[in-house]
Design a protein around this motif. Structure first.
Motif, PDB file in Angstrom:
ATOM      1  N   UNK A  28       0.129   6.126   1.085  1.00 21.68           N
ATOM      2  CA  UNK A  28       1.180   5.750   1.398  1.00 21.68           C
ATOM      3  C   UNK A  28       0.928   6.336   3.327  1.00 21.68           C
ATOM      4  N   UNK A  29       1.440   5.617   4.208  1.00 22.90           N
ATOM      5  CA  UNK A  29       1.923   5.759   5.146  1.00 22.90           C
ATOM      6  C   UNK A  29       2.886   6.522   5.234  1.00 22.90           C
ATOM      7  N   UNK A  30       2.999   7.760   6.091  1.00 29.91           N
ATOM      8  CA  UNK A  30       4.314   8.768   5.680  1.00 29.91           C
ATOM      9  C   UNK A  30       5.443   8.197   6.290  1.00 29.91           C
ATOM     10  N   UNK A  31       5.449   7.491   6.728  1.00 30.89           N
ATOM     11  CA  UNK A  31       6.289   6.338   7.443  1.00 30.89           C
ATOM     12  C   UNK A  31       7.574   5.623   6.314  1.00 30.89           C
ATOM     13  N   UNK A  32       6.611   5.182   5.321  1.00 31.23           N
ATOM     14  CA  UNK A  32       6.962   4.386   4.258  1.00 31.23           C
ATOM     15  C   UNK A  32       6.657   5.199   3.094  1.00 31.23           C
ATOM     16  N   UNK A  33       6.606   6.315   2.869  1.00 28.82           N
ATOM     17  CA  UNK A  33       6.394   7.241   1.557  1.00 28.82           C
ATOM     18  C   UNK A  33       7.855   7.293   1.044  1.00 28.82           C
ATOM     19  N   UNK A  34       8.132   6.777  -0.124  1.00 30.45           N
ATOM     20  CA  UNK A  34       8.782   7.455  -1.024  1.00 30.45           C
ATOM     21  C   UNK A  34       9.848   6.025  -0.763  1.00 30.45           C
ATOM     22  N   UNK A  35       9.526   5.177   0.177  1.00 30.55           N
ATOM     23  CA  UNK A  35      10.649   3.848   0.181  1.00 30.55           C
ATOM     24  C   UNK A  35       9.598   2.788  -0.505  1.00 30.55           C
ATOM     25  N   UNK A  36       8.989   2.177  -0.030  1.00 34.26           N
ATOM     26  CA  UNK A  36       7.517   1.651  -0.491  1.00 34.26           C
ATOM     27  C   UNK A  36       7.277   2.051  -1.833  1.00 34.26           C
ATOM     28  N   UNK A  37       7.048   0.812  -2.241  1.00 35.45           N
ATOM     29  CA  UNK A  37       5.734   0.652  -3.182  1.00 35.45           C
ATOM     30  C   UNK A  37       4.512  -0.763  -3.869  1.00 35.45           C
ATOM     31  N   UNK A  38       3.106  -0.486  -4.262  1.00 26.81           N
ATOM     32  CA  UNK A  38       2.312  -1.209  -3.845  1.00 26.81           C
ATOM     33  C   UNK A  38       3.023  -1.011  -5.476  1.00 26.81           C
ATOM     34  N   UNK A  39       2.398  -2.090  -6.033  1.00 27.23           N
ATOM     35  CA  UNK A  39       1.690  -2.521  -7.259  1.00 27.23           C
ATOM     36  C   UNK A  39       0.891  -3.831  -7.626  1.00 27.23           C
ATOM     37  N   UNK A  40       0.457  -3.916  -8.757  1.00 27.12           N
ATOM     38  CA  UNK A  40      -0.759  -5.808  -8.979  1.00 27.12           C
ATOM     39  C   UNK A  40      -0.393  -5.884 -10.064  1.00 27.12           C
ATOM     40  N   UNK A  41      -0.592  -6.633 -10.474  1.00 27.74           N
ATOM     41  CA  UNK A  41      -0.357  -8.021 -11.912  1.00 27.74           C
ATOM     42  C   UNK A  41      -2.113  -7.915 -11.903  1.00 27.74           C
ATOM     43  N   UNK A  42      -2.754  -7.629 -12.715  1.00 30.00           N
ATOM     44  CA  UNK A  42      -4.451  -8.067 -12.362  1.00 30.00           C
ATOM     45  C   UNK A  42      -4.426  -9.175 -13.187  1.00 30.00           C
ATOM     46  N   UNK A  43      -3.806  -9.450 -14.108  1.00 30.78           N
ATOM     47  CA  UNK A  43      -4.536 -10.991 -14.238  1.00 30.78           C
ATOM     48  C   UNK A  43      -3.880 -12.537 -14.090  1.00 30.78           C
ATOM     49  N   UNK A  44      -3.116 -11.779 -13.205  1.00 34.46           N
ATOM     50  CA  UNK A  44      -2.094 -13.082 -12.003  1.00 34.46           C
ATOM     51  C   UNK A  44      -3.286 -12.813 -10.528  1.00 34.46           C
ATOM     52  N   UNK A  45      -4.030 -11.606 -10.764  1.00 39.25           N
ATOM     53  CA  UNK A  45      -4.474 -11.238  -9.282  1.00 39.25           C
ATOM     54  C   UNK A  45      -4.110 -11.499  -8.090  1.00 39.25           C
ATOM     55  N   UNK A  46      -2.455 -10.710  -8.118  1.00 37.91           N
ATOM     56  CA  UNK A  46      -1.523 -10.974  -7.646  1.00 37.91           C
ATOM     57  C   UNK A  46      -0.857  -8.724  -6.835  1.00 37.91           C
ATOM     58  N   UNK A  47      -1.113  -8.960  -5.999  1.00 36.05           N
ATOM     59  CA  UNK A  47      -0.270  -7.656  -5.571  1.00 36.05           C
ATOM     60  C   UNK A  47       0.989  -8.053  -4.650  1.00 36.05           C
ATOM     61  N   UNK A  48       1.963  -6.361  -4.959  1.00 42.35           N
ATOM     62  CA  UNK A  48       3.200  -6.911  -4.326  1.00 42.35           C
ATOM     63  C   UNK A  48       3.411  -5.293  -3.513  1.00 42.35           C
ATOM     64  N   UNK A  49       4.230  -5.471  -2.540  1.00 39.02           N
ATOM     65  CA  UNK A  49       4.776  -4.308  -2.011  1.00 39.02           C
ATOM     66  C   UNK A  49       6.261  -4.568  -2.127  1.00 39.02           C
ATOM     67  N   UNK A  50       7.085  -3.636  -3.288  1.00 41.30           N
ATOM     68  CA  UNK A  50       8.292  -3.703  -2.785  1.00 41.30           C
ATOM     69  C   UNK A  50       9.017  -2.568  -1.780  1.00 41.30           C
ATOM     70  N   UNK A  51       9.850  -2.800  -1.221  1.00 40.06           N
ATOM     71  CA  UNK A  51      10.379  -2.245   0.358  1.00 40.06           C
ATOM     72  C   UNK A  51      12.007  -2.206   0.383  1.00 40.06           C
ATOM     73  N   UNK A  52      12.275  -0.698  -0.064  1.00 38.14           N
ATOM     74  CA  UNK A  52      13.718   0.088   0.549  1.00 38.14           C
ATOM     75  C   UNK A  52      14.017   0.802   1.393  1.00 38.14           C
ATOM     76  N   UNK A  53      15.012   0.520   1.388  1.00 36.45           N
ATOM     77  CA  UNK A  53      15.736   1.511   2.484  1.00 36.45           C
ATOM     78  C   UNK A  53      15.210   0.794   3.334  1.00 36.45           C
TER      79      UNK A  53
END
Length: 117
Positions: free
Chosen positions: A59-84
């Motif tokens: 993660x970029x330093x500016x988003x570390x601890x606030x953003x989380x990337x995840x993936x659903x392989x079956x759907x071949x979809x990625x997500x970016x959860x952005x908090x704060x």
């Protein structure tokens, strides 16, 4: 032809959360979604989160601890959860994918995230 469709952007207040999605038109064995980038007005596109060898995420330093990337392989979809979220997170967010056979990178069309009170 590889297509990446992003969604989930919007206008939110500081401190709020958003979850972005990036859906690939091909399966995971053909196209691997590698990461998220963003581009603010007047600035260059920058890395937000990227998969590294071994399956970890950097993660970029500016988003570390606030953003989380995840993936659903079956759907071949990625997500970016952005908090704060902060006003400085305002940008167009893009996902990037690799076509494994050709080695070509593909980009989504971008989704606007605006953080403002």
């Amino acid at each position: 032809q590889v297509q990446l469709v992003e969604s989930g952007g919007g206008l939110v207040q500081p401190g709020a959360s958003l979850k972005l999605s990036c859906a690939a038109s091909s399966n995971h064995f053909s196209v691997g979604i590698r990461g998220w980038y963003r581009q603010a007005p007047g600035k260059q596109r920058e890395l937000v989160a990227v998969e590294v060898s071994g399956g970890g995420i950097n993660y970029a330093a500016s988003v570390k601890g606030r953003f989380t990337m995840s993936r659903d392989i079956a759907k071949n979809t990625a997500y970016l959860q952005m908090n704060s979220l902060k006003p400085e997170d305002t940008a167009v967010y893009y996902c990037k994918a690799l076509h494994r056979r050709s080695g070509t990178d593909y980009w989504g069309q971008g989704t606007q995230v605006t953080v403002s009170s």
